[in-house]
Design a protein around this motif. Structure first.
Motif, PDB file in Angstrom:
ATOM      1  N   ASP A 144       0.828  -1.207   0.000  1.00 35.75           N
ATOM      2  CA  ASP A 144       0.000   0.000   0.000  1.00 35.75           C
ATOM      3  C   ASP A 144       0.862   1.257   0.000  1.00 35.75           C
ATOM      4  O   ASP A 144       0.603   2.206  -0.757  1.00 35.75           O
ATOM      5  N   ASN A 145       1.889   1.280   0.837  1.00 34.52           N
ATOM      6  CA  ASN A 145       2.718   2.476   0.937  1.00 34.52           C
ATOM      7  C   ASN A 145       3.594   2.669  -0.296  1.00 34.52           C
ATOM      8  O   ASN A 145       3.810   3.804  -0.737  1.00 34.52           O
ATOM      9  N   THR A 173       2.947   1.612  -3.454  1.00 31.69           N
ATOM     10  CA  THR A 173       2.139   2.025  -4.608  1.00 31.69           C
ATOM     11  C   THR A 173       1.566   3.432  -4.409  1.00 31.69           C
ATOM     12  O   THR A 173       1.431   4.191  -5.371  1.00 31.69           O
ATOM     13  N   THR A 174       1.257   3.791  -3.187  1.00 31.07           N
ATOM     14  CA  THR A 174       0.766   5.149  -2.910  1.00 31.07           C
ATOM     15  C   THR A 174       1.845   6.183  -3.178  1.00 31.07           C
ATOM     16  O   THR A 174       1.555   7.326  -3.553  1.00 31.07           O
ATOM     17  N   ASN A 175       3.094   5.784  -3.013  1.00 28.65           N
ATOM     18  CA  ASN A 175       4.209   6.717  -3.179  1.00 28.65           C
ATOM     19  C   ASN A 175       4.965   6.511  -4.492  1.00 28.65           C
ATOM     20  O   ASN A 175       6.169   6.774  -4.569  1.00 28.65           O
TER      21      ASN A 175
END
Length: 581
Positions: A267-268, A270-272
């Motif tokens: 999650d982190n 792909t979010t970044n």
């Protein structure tokens, strides 16, 4: 002059921190102390950089310039039969003991990049990281954000080297502060695998929480650790901790912890801005793009070459090449095995080979609904097969104005041979090298140690083991397959069926990336996978036979871990040697 000065200081620092008896004092000439180091911003930076220098070379750095794939069921290195003195040949014979280090090159010193002295180099890095972390808060680093970032990097470095150490050697003492000058090393006990993992996670959580640590590094910082790496490494550590080798009772709490960490990592990342590269084959032809708008958003950390004359790209070309006219090389190197080829699905997603009816894997059990034909086996396969393997009849490309096809049949231009310049399996390695590159100096690839595709596969594995084949597990593995041009896995798989598909997916997606060696060990399946290496023998008439290339001697359970070096066992009287050694 500036570079010479920095090199001189780094040399002193290595001496300063490598002495086993008195490494907290001064170098032999008395010119530099640790107080001096942390009183000077530049020397503090150089000390941190020196910890990075303890990492092994990876890629093509296993003596004699081979790849780790040749030590697994992925490949048969062309030195394994023809050069009995090489580490890959010794490993294949099972000719390893407490005095012969796995992967160690003949006569290689502790300081050389392909030496096999991993035990000492990992501890050296951990010791230096402890010293750095004990001093950085009071160091003369005027910019607070730089000091915070350096501290975060040091914690990731300690976690990284601990992870490398316990993957190889199993449980190790948890040492998180500098060892005093007077210390009874004989009192150290090995502890547990999970205790080391807990320190790794603690370090990585602290680094992740540091705002000054970036998710990506820029070009001048190539090779430095990032927040993305911390997330991925945390996932790896917890997946290993939950795997059968270190979780014999299948404690589901361990898998839940691994699943939570892996999903948080994905999650982190792909979010970044991290995402899978569009073209699987092309991804391996280039080094990581660190520009402001990078074309490569998949690579988490690649191995920076120690020097250009022995770069990964050059060594792949010279030591793992197909002998096509105009692109000749030193040896064929790590040629793909039939074991690996059989793992690739058909293009429609069906598995062509369901197993074998004989012990030596020469009689495949063919999936009748797959359309696979063992007499015409290279038709309609997973696109990653064509991006990884040169096979008999494959179109190589135009060389010197002429279209070349691979002739790996007996008597062909690239035919089978027991020597080091030809394949022993009927296949050659294609991955990592653009066929258009016909000069060793023209390639630009580097070895990707960590990339986002594996983060997805950690999610799939941990989620399936913790909660079964949920939507999250399907979504993670299907994302990797979709990038490769493969269809989604069929719905309705059982937990056991999904486990098998995830393991096959890791085998083909991450082939030759130094994952397989550790996977078959943490899954405890070396006796099933590494005992027999097979190939395919073709004739000019188009007839083929599966052949046994080598019966290996490293399939016993003792090879799940490396032996702790004899000299270390002699010093640490309370240590227990790894089982079987």
């Amino acid at each position: 002059m500036k570079n010479l000065y920095r090199y001189f200081i780094l040399t002193l620092l290595v001496v300063l921190t490598s002495c086993s008896d008195n490494f907290l004092n001064v170098t032999p000439d008395g010119r530099v102390t640790l107080d001096d180091v942390f009183a000077n911003t530049r020397l503090t930076e150089s000390y941190l950089n020196s910890i990075y220098n303890s990492r092994q070379s990876y890629g093509t750095a296993y003596h004699y310039w081979t790849m780790q794939a040749g030590f697994t069921d992925e490949a048969q290195d062309s030195d394994a039969l023809s050069q009995s003195w090489t580490p890959v040949a010794r490993w294949a014979r099972g000719d390893i003991n407490v005095s012969i280090r796995p992967f160690q090159g003949g006569g290689a010193s502790q300081g050389s990049g392909n030496s096999g002295w991993y035990y000492e180099k990992n501890w050296e890095a951990i010791r230096k990281a402890n010293i750095f972390l004990a001093n950085i808060d009071e160091a003369n680093v005027p910019i607070a954000s730089e000091r915070a970032r350096m501290k975060a990097e040091a914690r990731i470095l300690r976690a990284f080297f601990y992870m490398e150490q316990i993957k190889m050697y199993g449980p190790m003492p948890v040492i998180d502060e500098p060892i005093p000058e007077v210390f009874d090393f004989g009192s150290l006990e090995r502890g547990s695998f999970e205790a080391a993992v807990n320190l790794i996670v603690e370090d990585l959580d602290a680094a992740i929480a540091e705002p000054a640590l970036p998710y990506r590094v820029s070009e001048p910082e190539r090779g430095r650790f990032s927040k993305a790496l911390a997330y991925h490494l945390k996932s790896e550590a917890l997946v290993f901790n939950a795997s059968p080798l270190w979780n014999p009772d299948n404690d589901q709490a361990k898998w839940q912890r691994a699943a939570t960490a892996s999903k948080e990592a994905l999650d982190n990342l792909t979010t970044n801005g991290y995402e899978l590269f569009g073209d699987y084959e092309e991804y391996f032809h280039n080094s990581r793009d660190l520009g402001s708008s990078p074309s490569d958003r998949e690579t988490i950390w690649e191995i920076k070459d120690f020097n250009m004359t022995a770069s990964f790209s050059i060594l792949v070309f010279r030591m793992h090449n197909i002998p096509i006219p105009g692109a000749t090389a030193d040896k064929a190197g790590a040629a793909p095995s039939q074991n690996l080829v059989d793992a690739y699905d058909m293009a429609d997603g069906s598995m062509p080979i369901l197993g074998y009816s004989d012990e030596q894997n020469l009689e495949p059990i063919i999936n009748p609904i797959s359309g696979y034909d063992d007499s015409d086996p290279y038709v309609n396969r997973d696109p990653r097969f064509y991006a990884t393997v040169w096979y008999d009849g494959a179109e190589y490309g135009v060389v010197n104005g002429e279209l070349q096809h691979v002739e790996s049949y007996q008597g062909g231009g690239q035919g089978l041979s027991s020597g080091r310049n030809r394949t022993h399996t009927g296949y050659y390695l294609r991955k990592f090298r653009d066929p258009a590159v016909t000069s060793a100096n023209a390639g630009n690839s580097k070895f990707p140690k960590y990339r986002l595709a594996e983060t997805y596969l950690f999610v799939a594995e941990a989620e399936n083991e913790a909660n079964g084949p949920t939507t999250e597990a399907y979504d993670a593995i299907n994302a990797v397959r979709d990038r490769a041009g493969m269809p989604d896995l069929p719905v309705g798989l059982s937990k056991e069926e999904m486990r098998e598909r995830i393991r096959r997916e890791r085998q083909v997606e991450l082939s030759y990336e130094e994952k397989r060696f550790w996977d078959v060990r943490r899954w405890e399946i070396i006796d099933e996978k590494e005992r027999y290496i097979t190939g395919m023998r073709w004739t000019s008439d188009g007839d083929n036979d599966r052949i046994l290339v080598q019966a290996r001697g490293h399939y016993e359970d003792k090879f799940l871990l490396f032996p702790i070096p004899l000299n270390e066992m002699n010093r640490l009287q309370t240590f227990e040697q790894n089982p079987g050694w």
